[in-house]
Structures are given as structure tokens and as C-alpha cells.
Design a protein around this motif. Structure first.
Motif, PDB file in Angstrom:
ATOM      1  N   GLN A 558       1.169  -1.016   0.083  1.00 24.83           N
ATOM      2  CA  GLN A 558       0.231  -0.090   0.132  1.00 24.83           C
ATOM      3  C   GLN A 558       0.686   1.333   0.273  1.00 24.83           C
ATOM      4  O   GLN A 558       1.030   2.119  -0.578  1.00 24.83           O
ATOM      5  CB  GLN A 558      -0.800   0.021   1.399  1.00 24.83           C
ATOM      6  CG  GLN A 558      -1.854   1.338   1.428  1.00 24.83           C
ATOM      7  CD  GLN A 558      -2.582   0.521   2.287  1.00 24.83           C
ATOM      8  OE1 GLN A 558      -2.844   0.090   3.790  1.00 24.83           O
ATOM      9  NE2 GLN A 558      -3.504   2.568   2.728  1.00 24.83           N
ATOM     10  N   PHE A 559       1.929   1.617   1.162  1.00 31.31           N
ATOM     11  CA  PHE A 559       2.677   2.003   1.004  1.00 31.31           C
ATOM     12  C   PHE A 559       3.613   2.347  -0.407  1.00 31.31           C
ATOM     13  O   PHE A 559       3.535   3.960  -1.026  1.00 31.31           O
ATOM     14  CB  PHE A 559       4.158   2.263   1.712  1.00 31.31           C
ATOM     15  CG  PHE A 559       5.411   3.202   1.774  1.00 31.31           C
ATOM     16  CD1 PHE A 559       4.357   4.399   2.363  1.00 31.31           C
ATOM     17  CD2 PHE A 559       6.725   3.155   1.664  1.00 31.31           C
ATOM     18  CE1 PHE A 559       5.317   5.329   2.225  1.00 31.31           C
ATOM     19  CE2 PHE A 559       7.266   4.178   1.250  1.00 31.31           C
ATOM     20  CZ  PHE A 559       7.395   5.418   2.035  1.00 31.31           C
ATOM     21  N   TRP A 560       3.973   1.612  -1.410  1.00 31.84           N
ATOM     22  CA  TRP A 560       4.407   1.592  -2.521  1.00 31.84           C
ATOM     23  C   TRP A 560       4.073   2.713  -3.339  1.00 31.84           C
ATOM     24  O   TRP A 560       4.053   3.570  -4.386  1.00 31.84           O
ATOM     25  CB  TRP A 560       4.908   0.391  -2.678  1.00 31.84           C
ATOM     26  CG  TRP A 560       5.671   0.124  -4.101  1.00 31.84           C
ATOM     27  CD1 TRP A 560       5.937  -0.278  -4.846  1.00 31.84           C
ATOM     28  CD2 TRP A 560       7.184   1.363  -4.407  1.00 31.84           C
ATOM     29  NE1 TRP A 560       6.748  -0.923  -6.002  1.00 31.84           N
ATOM     30  CE2 TRP A 560       7.522   0.561  -5.739  1.00 31.84           C
ATOM     31  CE3 TRP A 560       7.896   2.382  -3.904  1.00 31.84           C
ATOM     32  CZ2 TRP A 560       8.004   1.373  -6.187  1.00 31.84           C
ATOM     33  CZ3 TRP A 560       9.007   2.585  -4.364  1.00 31.84           C
ATOM     34  CH2 TRP A 560       9.386   1.659  -5.729  1.00 31.84           C
ATOM     35  N   LYS A 561       2.458   2.135  -3.471  1.00 35.60           N
ATOM     36  CA  LYS A 561       1.377   2.825  -4.552  1.00 35.60           C
ATOM     37  C   LYS A 561       1.377   4.154  -4.446  1.00 35.60           C
ATOM     38  O   LYS A 561       1.280   5.423  -4.982  1.00 35.60           O
ATOM     39  CB  LYS A 561      -0.195   1.680  -4.274  1.00 35.60           C
ATOM     40  CG  LYS A 561      -1.099   2.369  -5.533  1.00 35.60           C
ATOM     41  CD  LYS A 561      -2.218   1.397  -5.346  1.00 35.60           C
ATOM     42  CE  LYS A 561      -3.901   1.921  -5.639  1.00 35.60           C
ATOM     43  NZ  LYS A 561      -3.273   3.181  -5.785  1.00 35.60           N
ATOM     44  N   GLU A 562       1.114   4.129  -2.439  1.00 30.67           N
ATOM     45  CA  GLU A 562       0.401   5.599  -2.409  1.00 30.67           C
ATOM     46  C   GLU A 562       1.969   6.468  -2.852  1.00 30.67           C
ATOM     47  O   GLU A 562       1.524   7.372  -3.597  1.00 30.67           O
ATOM     48  CB  GLU A 562       0.477   5.291  -1.137  1.00 30.67           C
ATOM     49  CG  GLU A 562      -1.129   4.978  -0.214  1.00 30.67           C
ATOM     50  CD  GLU A 562      -2.279   6.074  -0.761  1.00 30.67           C
ATOM     51  OE1 GLU A 562      -1.932   6.857  -1.986  1.00 30.67           O
ATOM     52  OE2 GLU A 562      -3.100   5.279  -0.564  1.00 30.67           O
ATOM     53  N   ALA A 563       3.124   5.856  -3.024  1.00 33.69           N
ATOM     54  CA  ALA A 563       4.558   6.778  -3.273  1.00 33.69           C
ATOM     55  C   ALA A 563       4.358   7.198  -4.607  1.00 33.69           C
ATOM     56  O   ALA A 563       4.287   8.535  -5.026  1.00 33.69           O
ATOM     57  CB  ALA A 563       6.000   5.607  -2.672  1.00 33.69           C
ATOM     58  N   LEU A 564       4.118   5.847  -5.436  1.00 30.58           N
ATOM     59  CA  LEU A 564       4.395   6.413  -6.842  1.00 30.58           C
ATOM     60  C   LEU A 564       3.165   7.635  -7.508  1.00 30.58           C
ATOM     61  O   LEU A 564       2.892   7.917  -7.988  1.00 30.58           O
ATOM     62  CB  LEU A 564       3.782   4.769  -7.484  1.00 30.58           C
ATOM     63  CG  LEU A 564       5.229   3.592  -7.541  1.00 30.58           C
ATOM     64  CD1 LEU A 564       5.375   2.212  -8.179  1.00 30.58           C
ATOM     65  CD2 LEU A 564       6.569   4.756  -8.300  1.00 30.58           C
ATOM     66  N   ASP A 565       2.317   6.567  -6.891  1.00 27.72           N
ATOM     67  CA  ASP A 565       0.481   7.942  -6.892  1.00 27.72           C
ATOM     68  C   ASP A 565       1.305   9.598  -5.986  1.00 27.72           C
ATOM     69  O   ASP A 565       1.201  10.178  -7.256  1.00 27.72           O
ATOM     70  CB  ASP A 565      -0.843   7.544  -5.742  1.00 27.72           C
ATOM     71  CG  ASP A 565      -1.271   6.182  -6.431  1.00 27.72           C
ATOM     72  OD1 ASP A 565      -0.808   5.922  -7.620  1.00 27.72           O
ATOM     73  OD2 ASP A 565      -1.589   5.858  -5.424  1.00 27.72           O
ATOM     74  N   CYS A 566       2.121   9.422  -5.458  1.00 24.17           N
ATOM     75  CA  CYS A 566       1.933  10.523  -5.098  1.00 24.17           C
ATOM     76  C   CYS A 566       3.416  11.537  -6.098  1.00 24.17           C
ATOM     77  O   CYS A 566       3.458  12.527  -6.946  1.00 24.17           O
ATOM     78  CB  CYS A 566       3.133  10.870  -3.578  1.00 24.17           C
ATOM     79  SG  CYS A 566       1.610  11.076  -2.535  1.00 24.17           S
ATOM     80  N   VAL A 567       3.784  10.277  -6.112  1.00 22.40           N
ATOM     81  CA  VAL A 567       5.126  11.097  -7.501  1.00 22.40           C
ATOM     82  C   VAL A 567       4.101  11.467  -8.803  1.00 22.40           C
ATOM     83  O   VAL A 567       4.361  12.421  -9.736  1.00 22.40           O
ATOM     84  CB  VAL A 567       6.004   9.974  -8.610  1.00 22.40           C
ATOM     85  CG1 VAL A 567       6.512  10.507  -9.580  1.00 22.40           C
ATOM     86  CG2 VAL A 567       7.214   9.261  -7.198  1.00 22.40           C
ATOM     87  N   ASP A 568       3.544  10.443  -9.078  1.00 16.13           N
ATOM     88  CA  ASP A 568       2.372  10.814 -10.332  1.00 16.13           C
ATOM     89  C   ASP A 568       2.120  12.630 -10.775  1.00 16.13           C
ATOM     90  O   ASP A 568       2.254  12.819 -11.089  1.00 16.13           O
ATOM     91  CB  ASP A 568       1.361   9.478 -10.641  1.00 16.13           C
ATOM     92  CG  ASP A 568       1.911   8.971 -11.592  1.00 16.13           C
ATOM     93  OD1 ASP A 568       3.040   8.310 -12.119  1.00 16.13           O
ATOM     94  OD2 ASP A 568       1.089   7.612 -11.146  1.00 16.13           O
ATOM     95  N   GLN A 569       1.118  12.834  -9.164  1.00 19.36           N
ATOM     96  CA  GLN A 569       0.101  13.931  -8.827  1.00 19.36           C
ATOM     97  C   GLN A 569       0.903  14.757  -8.466  1.00 19.36           C
ATOM     98  O   GLN A 569       0.869  15.940  -9.113  1.00 19.36           O
ATOM     99  CB  GLN A 569      -0.787  13.477  -7.349  1.00 19.36           C
ATOM    100  CG  GLN A 569      -1.359  14.325  -6.771  1.00 19.36           C
ATOM    101  CD  GLN A 569      -2.281  14.705  -5.688  1.00 19.36           C
ATOM    102  OE1 GLN A 569      -2.034  13.209  -4.883  1.00 19.36           O
ATOM    103  NE2 GLN A 569      -2.787  15.559  -5.574  1.00 19.36           N
ATOM    104  N   PHE A 570       2.306  14.917  -7.478  1.00 19.76           N
ATOM    105  CA  PHE A 570       3.001  16.285  -7.428  1.00 19.76           C
ATOM    106  C   PHE A 570       3.917  16.320  -8.218  1.00 19.76           C
ATOM    107  O   PHE A 570       4.325  17.215  -8.639  1.00 19.76           O
ATOM    108  CB  PHE A 570       3.318  16.283  -6.064  1.00 19.76           C
ATOM    109  CG  PHE A 570       2.181  15.522  -4.985  1.00 19.76           C
ATOM    110  CD1 PHE A 570       1.035  17.238  -5.419  1.00 19.76           C
ATOM    111  CD2 PHE A 570       2.122  14.796  -4.333  1.00 19.76           C
ATOM    112  CE1 PHE A 570       0.172  16.499  -4.224  1.00 19.76           C
ATOM    113  CE2 PHE A 570       1.078  14.526  -3.334  1.00 19.76           C
ATOM    114  CZ  PHE A 570       0.187  15.916  -3.335  1.00 19.76           C
ATOM    115  N   LEU A 571       4.909  15.582  -8.658  1.00 19.69           N
ATOM    116  CA  LEU A 571       6.185  15.372  -9.991  1.00 19.69           C
ATOM    117  C   LEU A 571       5.777  15.758 -10.773  1.00 19.69           C
ATOM    118  O   LEU A 571       6.346  15.953 -12.242  1.00 19.69           O
ATOM    119  CB  LEU A 571       7.189  14.158  -8.985  1.00 19.69           C
ATOM    120  CG  LEU A 571       7.756  14.341  -8.037  1.00 19.69           C
ATOM    121  CD1 LEU A 571       8.794  13.303  -7.745  1.00 19.69           C
ATOM    122  CD2 LEU A 571       7.549  15.497  -7.320  1.00 19.69           C
ATOM    123  N   GLY A 572       4.357  14.667 -11.754  1.00 19.36           N
ATOM    124  CA  GLY A 572       4.169  15.286 -13.059  1.00 19.36           C
ATOM    125  C   GLY A 572       4.769  13.259 -13.544  1.00 19.36           C
ATOM    126  O   GLY A 572       5.330  13.114 -13.170  1.00 19.36           O
TER     127      GLY A 572
END
Length: 572
Positions: A558-572
Motif C-alpha cells: 500500500q505504501f509503495w502504491k501511494e508513493a508512486l501515486d504521489c510521484v504522478d500527482q505532484f512531480l508530474g
């Protein structure tokens, strides 16, 4: 964890090759006798420092922290020929003697590097051959066998090289016979070997190879691994012929051992490379500063763990295309941070999104990372000839961020956290007290490692007994430190932020080997976790190495999924 001081860890035997190419290059008559004679007079040793001990003692049984660097590359078969690889490996082992040393333990505070100088270039080549192995495994299987299989390294084998050409490579698949045709029905004269060789050379094309560089962590750190890999490919994939490399090996040996040096040729320990004044006031001031700095480290966020008899490390890895990587780096720069600082914020946001049941909002989140200490070294090597980069030069710093975030995290909040991480990282790196804090931390880590190492050994022997409770002091002295309530200082995760590795790898220098994939890590202890972030070949790479048996089911996924989602959302 039980530990052993002997060399009982199983070794991975090198692939045996009868009449291998390297034997045709040198004459090995009496090489063994000459080597034994040489070793009687050309032995160098030094004691490990506290930082080296803190890595050595926990590694003794299962290889905790044994490092690896994997590089996937394409090259012609002639480039990856065993005799050529062995020559390059031997040259670099001459330049970096710790790779050929062994570890001898005499006591918990007396562990030594012992290096027997090679008696000749042929002796150096034999030593390289004994620590080189060829396999036919794909990347994931190769890495998994190193991380989770029997230990590859040992006290007598501090470094090892594995070159694999996956069995799935088209070049290794059997070639079907050609379909008969009328022209082929007529008998033909057999072609000469020269004609066949010429056709094969003309048809030679790039093959896929996987290289694994293995080394004990107390030999060096990630920067040493990458500098070594760049030098390795500079020789292997450069323009020098195999005869040139063999000649270079002879020259490297003559430079160093035609007239053996009297001083120790092994690099100094970390603590000796940044010496401090021995004045009593300095020691007291350094201790006070270190204790005050440690009191500021508050962290109460941890992944829920579970007990499991077996450790199993996995390393999920993602890479981002070059164009997207450029956009990510550009966005980070626009917000005044590096990708490294942004990854701290990614972990912070990902953990906050895990939900109230995972996150205690009243306690902050603590993460740790490595600090490259090479810029702080003040002691220079006695000779440029022995200026090896294989030594430990690693310290640690911490980043503490709030654990709470609004349910709908805004970009402004994310980038604020990234700037906070940057500010804390900058203060740690630019502090005038880096040297003294490093010495204090080394001393503390060394003391802990010796105590835990002794306890491990006594538990294995069945002689361990818990220490007696400390006597109650009759008189309580007033502390010079401010009174503070005890707070937890648990770290959620460690980050290994390697930066732009294309600044280390000079790809233009080795045109005959095309690097395309890089993965790195180490054998871990139970319940360990480390996130890696770096750019390589113009791509951003993020990987998470962790013990999948050491955490509650599903929580790290779950943490790994959330981390990759944060990369998509905030880093582009």
C-alpha cells in the motif's frame, strides 16, 4: 541473530573452465610457491575503525549489508570474453588492495584487514580468476540469489564479480537447420576454419549481459561502487585490446611491487581520514553537541512488523522515460528543491495517506539518509599510487517532518515539505560540526556493535545471561542538559539518494559496452527497508528494497502504491 567469527559461510564456487583463455597468456609454473614466498614478507594489515566494525560485526553469519551493484549492458561477445574480463578485474584489484584483503577477528575491538601482496602479475590474475564467476541467469534471478540465497562473500572473500548472459538470450538458443534447397543438395567442399571464423566475426553483434559487483559494506560505500564500475567499463568497453590490457596488468604490478613500499598500502579508516584535536575541551564540547543534536530527533512513525523465521528481500523498481524525467527535474527546480528533497516529501505524503490506523498524528515522521563524507576528509594518502577510493566515507543525517496532512493534499503543502527536507539536509551537510558529530556517532555505533556482537556469540554458545540492573545512584547530580520528557526516535524508512549517476559514468569512454540498467542494494536484516532514488541514462529510477516477510501483510504494498501515486500527482 547468531554470528560466527570463522569463515564458515558457504562460498559460491567459480565456474570451472578447462584450459581457459587466461592460462594461455601467462606461464604459471611455480606461481603458487612464489606467491607463498612473497606473502611471508609482503603482508600488510591494519585494525578496523569503529564505523567499519559497526558493519563487520553484524555481517558475520548471514551477510547483513553485503553490497551489490547490478549493471545491465550490451556488448559483443569478444568484449565480455572471460580472459578480457579477468584481466580488467585483476588490474582494478591491484589498484584497490582492500578488494583482495581478508578480515581477521582477534577480539571484538580488534578486527583487522590483512592483505598479502601478489608476487607477480600472474599471481594477481589467478586471484582475480578465483573471484570471478560466469552464469546464465536473468537479472531478477541473479539479484534474488545474491540477496536471499547462500552468502556469496565471506571473511576470506571480501569482493566478487559475477557476469551473466541470460539463457533466454537469442544467441544461446539452438540454431535450427536451414531448409534444404536444390542448391544445397549438391555436395560442397568443407570450409576452412579461417573462413568460418571470418563469417562469425562479421556476423557478431551485441549480446545482453548482467554484471553483479559484490563487496562487503565495511570495504566502502555506494560512491566507491559506482566509481569502480565506471573504471571497470572504461577498461572493458574501451579501445584497448586484450593484449594491451595484459600489458597494463604487468605495468600496474611493476609500479606497485617491483619495489615494495614499507608503509601500509591499505586506505585509512574513516575516523583517521578526518582527525580531530585530542584536547579535552574539544572532546567534552563534541559530546555535549552530539547529545543535544540527538535529543532533537523525534519520530514515532513505524511500519507494523511481524515475526518470521526467514528473511526475504524484494526490490520493486520503476524507471521513468527521459522526457518525463526532464519534466520532473524541471518542476523540482522551479520549486527550489532537488529530486532528493522531493522524495522525502513523497514518502511523507504517502505515509500520511495510509490512514489513521497506521499513522499516529501527534508524533512526527523521522527518516534517515546517508551523507557522503569525502569532502570533509583532511588527511591525504601518502602516495598517489595508493590513492584508492575503496574505503568507508559515509555518515548519516535525519529529516523530521510532520506526520499529518490534509485529507486533500495540496501541491503547496507537498512542496513546503520538500523545502523543509532540503533545509534540514543542507544544515546537516554544511554544519561546521560534521567531523566531531561523525566521530561521536562512530564511537557510539562501535560500542553498540561490540556489545551486540558479544551477546550474539554468547547466545549461540548458550552462555548469555542478561546484565545485572544498574545500581541506584546514592546522589543524583544535576545534568547540564535541559530537562526534556523522553520521546521516541524511531525512523520510518531510510533513503539512499544517489543523485545523478550520469555524472559518474562516463559513457563516451566505453563505446564498446552500452549500459542501460542499474540496480543497487544490499543483503538486509529482518524487517529492514530502504528506498533508492537516482538518475541513470537520463532516466529517474526509484526502487524499494525491503524484507517482505518482516512487515504486516499488505502494508508495504500500500505504501509503495501511494508513493508512486504521489510521484504522478505532484512531480508530474
Amino acid at each position: 541473530m547468531a554470528c560466527r567469527t570463522d569463515d564458515s559461510a558457504p562460498l559460491t564456487p567459480p565456474l570451472s573452465v578447462a584450459a581457459s583463455d587466461y592460462e594461455k597468456t601467462f606461464s604459471f609454473d611455480h606461481a603458487h610457491d612464489a606467491a607463498e614466498t612473497s606473502r611471508a614478507g609482503l603482508r600488510y594489515e591494519r585494525k578496523m575503525g569503529d564505523t567499519e566494525l559497526s558493519y563487520f560485526l553484524p555481517s558475520r553469519q548471514t551477510g547483513v549489508n553485503d553490497m551489490y551493484l547490478h549493471l545491465g549492458f550490451k556488448a559483443n561477445a569478444s568484449v565480455a570474453k572471460r580472459s578480457r574480463v579477468c584481466a580488467v578485474w585483476a588490474i582494478l584489484r591491484l589498484r584497490h588492495p582492500l578488494l583482495c584483503a581478508r578480515a581477521e577477528m582477534h577480539d571484538y575491538d580488534d578486527v583487522r584487514f590483512v592483505y598479502d601482496a601478489p608476487s607477480s602479475a600472474e599471481d594477481a590474475l589467478l586471484d582475480a580468476e578465483a573471484n570471478l564467476e560466469y552464469r546464465m541467469q536473468p537479472k531478477d534471478e541473479l539479484i534474488d540469489s545474491y540477496l536471499n540465497g547462500p552468502r556469496t562473500l565471506s571473511n576470506n572473500r571480501l569482493s566478487y564479480l559475477i557476469l551473466s548472459e541470460p539463457v533466454s538470450s537469442p544467441e544461446l538458443m539452438p540454431t535450427p537447420p536451414r531448409t534444404p534447397s536444390p542448391a544445397m543438395s549438391e555436395p560442397r567442399e568443407p570450409e576452412s576454419e579461417a573462413v568460418i571464423d571470418e563469417e562469425l566475426q562479421g556476423a557478431e553483434h551485441s549480446r545482453q549481459y548482467e554484471l553483479l559487483i559484490c563487496a562487503m559494506h565495511f570495504l566502502g560505500d555506494g560512491m566507491a561502487l559506482h566509481a569502480f564500475a565506471n573504471d571497470f567499463f572504461g577498461l572493458l568497453g574501451g579501445d584497448k585490446s586484450e593484449a594491451d590490457l595484459q600489458q597494463l596488468l604487468q605495468e600496474e604490478w611493476r609500479l606497485r611491487w617491483a619495489n615494495a613500499p614499507e608503509e601500509c598500502v591499505l586506505p585509512c579508516a574513516l575516523e583517521d581520514n578526518m582527525p580531530l584535536s585530542s584536547a579535552k575541551f574539544r572532546r567534552v564540547a563534541a559530546n555535549v553537541d552530539f547529545r543535544l543534536a540527538q535529543q532533537k530527533l523525534v519520530g514515532g512513525q513505524t511500519f507494523p512488523r511481524r515475526k518470521h523465521s526467514e528473511r526475504r528481500t524484494v526490490v520493486p523498481t520503476v524507471s521513468f522515460p527521459e522526457e518525463r524525467t526532464k519534466a520532473i527535474l524541471k518542476k523540482c527546480k522551479a520549486h527550489g528543491v532537488s529530486i532528493s528533497a522531493a522524495l522525502f516529501a513523497v514518502c511523507n505524503a504517502a505515509w500520511a495517506r495510509m490512514g489513521e490506523e497506521r499513522c499516529q498524528r501527534e508524533l512526527p515522521m523521522l527518516m534517515y539518509s546517508a551523507l557522503n563524507l569525502r569532502p570533509y576528509f583532511t588527511k591525504k594518502p601518502s602516495s598517489e599510487l595508493w590513492a584508492s577510493y575503496w574505503y568507508l566515507a559515509i555518515g548519516y543525517f535525519n529529516v523530521v517532518l510532520p506526520s499529518f496532512l490534509p485529507a486533500d493534499v495540496q501541491e503547496s503543502t507537498f512542496w513546503l515539505r520538500a523545502r523543509q527536507a532540503k533545509d534540514q539536509s543542507t544544515r546537516a551537510a554544511k554544519s561546521p560540526l560534521v567531523a566531531s558529530r561523525t566521530h561521536e556517532m562512530s564511537r557510539k555505533r562501535g560500542e553498540q556493535a561490540r556489545a551486540w556482537g558479544r551477546e550474539d556469540d554468547e547466545r549461540e554458545k548458550g552462555t548469555w545471561a542478561p546484565p545485572a540492573p544498574a545500581p541506584i545512584a546514592q546522589k543524583v547530580e544535576q545534568s547540564v542538559f535541559p530537562a526534556r520528557a523522553k520521546a521516541p526516535s524511531s525512523a520510518l524508512i531510510g533513503l539512499s539518494l544517489l543523485g545523478n549517476l550520469d555524472g559518474i559514468y562516463k559513457h563516451a569512454v566505453f563505446p564498446n559496452a552500452e549500459l542501460h540498467t542499474l540496480t543497487t542494494g544490499s543483503r538486509q536484516r529482518h524487517g529492514a527497508m530502504l528506498l533508492f532514488g537516482y538518475t541513470f541514462k537520463g532516466k529517474l529510477w526509484i526502487s524499494l528494497g525491503y524484507d517482505e516477510n518482516g512487515f504486516a501483510e499488505g502494508v508495504v504494498d500500500q505504501f509503495w502504491k501511494e508513493a508512486l501515486d504521489c510521484v504522478d500527482q505532484f512531480l508530474g
